[in-house]
Scaffold this active site. Structure first.
Site, PDB file in Angstrom:
ATOM      1  NE  ARG A 234      -4.205  -1.524  -0.057  1.00  0.00           N
ATOM      2  CZ  ARG A 234      -4.243  -2.566  -0.882  1.00  0.00           C
ATOM      3  NH1 ARG A 234      -3.183  -2.835  -1.643  1.00  0.00           N
ATOM      4  NH2 ARG A 234      -5.310  -3.342  -0.944  1.00  0.00           N
ATOM      5  CD  GLU A 263      -2.567   2.898  -5.984  1.00  0.00           C
ATOM      6  OE1 GLU A 263      -1.444   2.441  -5.696  1.00  0.00           O
ATOM      7  OE2 GLU A 263      -3.610   2.216  -5.908  1.00  0.00           O
ATOM      8  CG  HIS A 285      -2.000  -1.007  -7.257  1.00  0.00           C
ATOM      9  ND1 HIS A 285      -2.525  -0.283  -6.222  1.00  0.00           N
ATOM     10  CD2 HIS A 285      -2.072  -2.306  -6.868  1.00  0.00           C
ATOM     11  CE1 HIS A 285      -2.910  -1.098  -5.253  1.00  0.00           C
ATOM     12  NE2 HIS A 285      -2.652  -2.336  -5.621  1.00  0.00           N
TER      13      HIS A 285
END
Length: 317
Positions: A234, A263, A285
Site C-alpha cells: 500500500r 491512485e 499497481h
C-alpha cells in the site's frame, strides 16, 4: 432476488472472464464510479462489489438495502468495517490469490535494481556506450541477489510467498516485528535492527493508522547506503517525499514502487516527478495482476458472493 452492483468493473481486464453467481439475481456493472455516484448506484443494491471505490460510514448509512459487500481485492481500507459490523452488513475480501504474481513482481524489481538495469538502459539511450569506447562500461554498481539479506515486513500469505522464492534464489530471509513492539514474536526480528541490517526490504503490510508512514525519513536514515526497498503493498506505508529525498542523495541504493498514496498517482506526486531517476522503478499497481492471478480473484469473488447467499460466510471479515 438479490441486486448486485459492481462499482468499478473496469479494474478487471476485459479479457478476464467473470462468472456469474449461481442464484437468481440482477447484475449491474459500471466501469468506474465517482464518489458522487455511489449512493445512487447502490440505492437498490443488496450486494455491492468494490475494488477501490470507498464505502465509508456516511455512504453506508444511506444504503438501507445493502446486506453484503464483496471486496474485489485483499485490502479493506476502502470499507468502514466497524460500521458494517455494527449494522450487520457482511463483508468478504479476496485472500491468497496473488501468491505467484506478487512475489514474481517483487523479485523482478529486486533483480532490476540490484543490477541497475534501468540505469544502464538510460545510459545506452544517452550514448554513454559510444562515449566510453569499450566493449562494456560500468557507470552503475552491479550487486548479486544471491547472498543478499532480505527483510520482509508482513508475514501474511504474500510475505511468506516472497520469502519462499527469495530463499530458493539464495537470499537470507528474516521477518520484521511491528514498529515500536517491546518484544519480538518467535521468528521475527526487531524493526529497527531490520532497517539497519537489510540489503533489501520488501513491504507486505496492510495500511492502517499505525502503519501509515511507517517508513519515513527517520527509518530511511537507518538503512544502509547499498540497500533497496520494494513496496507492492500500500502506498501510504512509505512517505513518498522522504523516499525521493534519500534516492536523490544516494542515501539508499534504490526503490521499486508499485503502489501510491493516491491512485492514479498525480503529476505532483514526488515519485512521478522524479520517475526518471535511474535508481527508481515505478509500476502502476500491477504486481497482483498476472492473468492467472486475476482469474483466481474473480472466481473467488463470485465464490464469496455464493457463499454469503448460502450462509457459509467464506472469507468474511
Amino acid at each position: 432476488m438479490e441486486t448486485i452492483v459492481f462499482l468499478d468493473h473496469g479494474t478487471i481486464p476485459a479479457h478476464i472472464s467473470i462468472p456469474r453467481p449461481t442464484f437468481c439475481h440482477q447484475w449491474h456493472q459500471h466501469a468506474t464510479t465517482t464518489p458522487s455516484q455511489v449512493i445512487e448506484r447502490l440505492q437498490l443494491a443488496t450486494i455491492a462489489i468494490t475494488n477501490k471505490v470507498v464505502l465509508n460510514s456516511q455512504v453506508l448509512a444511506k444504503l438501507p438495502q445493502l446486506k453484503f459487500i464483496a471486496i474485489a481485492a485483499t485490502g479493506t481500507n476502502n470499507v468502514d468495517l466497524d460500521y458494517c459490523r455494527s449494522h450487520n452488513i457482511k463483508v468478504a475480501n479476496i485472500q491468497g490469490y496473488a501468491t505467484r504474481s506478487v512475489p514474481e513482481h517483487v523479485i523482478a524489481m529486486i533483480f532490476a535494481l540490484k543490477r541497475n538495469l534501468a540505469g544502464y538502459q538510460q545510459d545506452i539511450a544517452n550514448g554513454e556506450w559510444q562515449h566510453q569506447q569499450q566493449f562494456c562500461f560500468f557507470t552503475h554498481s552491479i550487486t548479486d541477489v544471491a547472498g543478499s539479506t532480505l527483510r520482509i515486513m508482513g508475514k501474511g500469505s504474500l510475505g511468506q510467498a516472497v520469502a519462499t522464492v527469495a530463499k530458493a534464489l539464495g537470499m537470507n530471509v528474516l521477518f520484521a516485528e511491528h514498529a515500536g513492539a517491546t518484544q519480538c514474536r518467535d521468528g521475527y526480528h526487531p524493526f529497527e535492527q531490520v532497517l539497519r541490517e537489510a540489503d533489501i526490504i520488501s513491504l507486505h503490510c496492510p495500511l492502517t493508522p499505525t502503519t501509515k508512514n511507517m517508513i519515513a525519513a527517520p527509518q530511511l536514515a537507518l538503512m544502509k547506503s547499498s540497500a533497496i526497498i520494494i513496496n507492492t503493498s500500500r502506498g501510504g506505508l512509505i512517505n513518498e517525499q522522504a523516499l525521493v529525498d534519500v534516492l536523490l542523495s544516494c542515501q539508499i541504493a534504490g526503490a521499486g514502487i508499485d503502489v501510491f498514496t493516491t491512485e492514479p498517482a498525480l503529476p505532483s506526486n514526488p515519485l512521478i516527478a522524479h520517475c526518471q531517476l535511474p535508481n527508481l522503478i515505478l509500476t502502476p499497481h500491477v504486481a497482483w495482476g498476472s492473468d492467472s492471478a486475476i482469474q483466481t480473484l474473480v472466481n473467488q469473488l463470485i465464490d464469496n458472493i455464493n457463499s454469503f447467499h448460502q450462509g457459509t460466510h467464506k472469507n468474511q471479515l
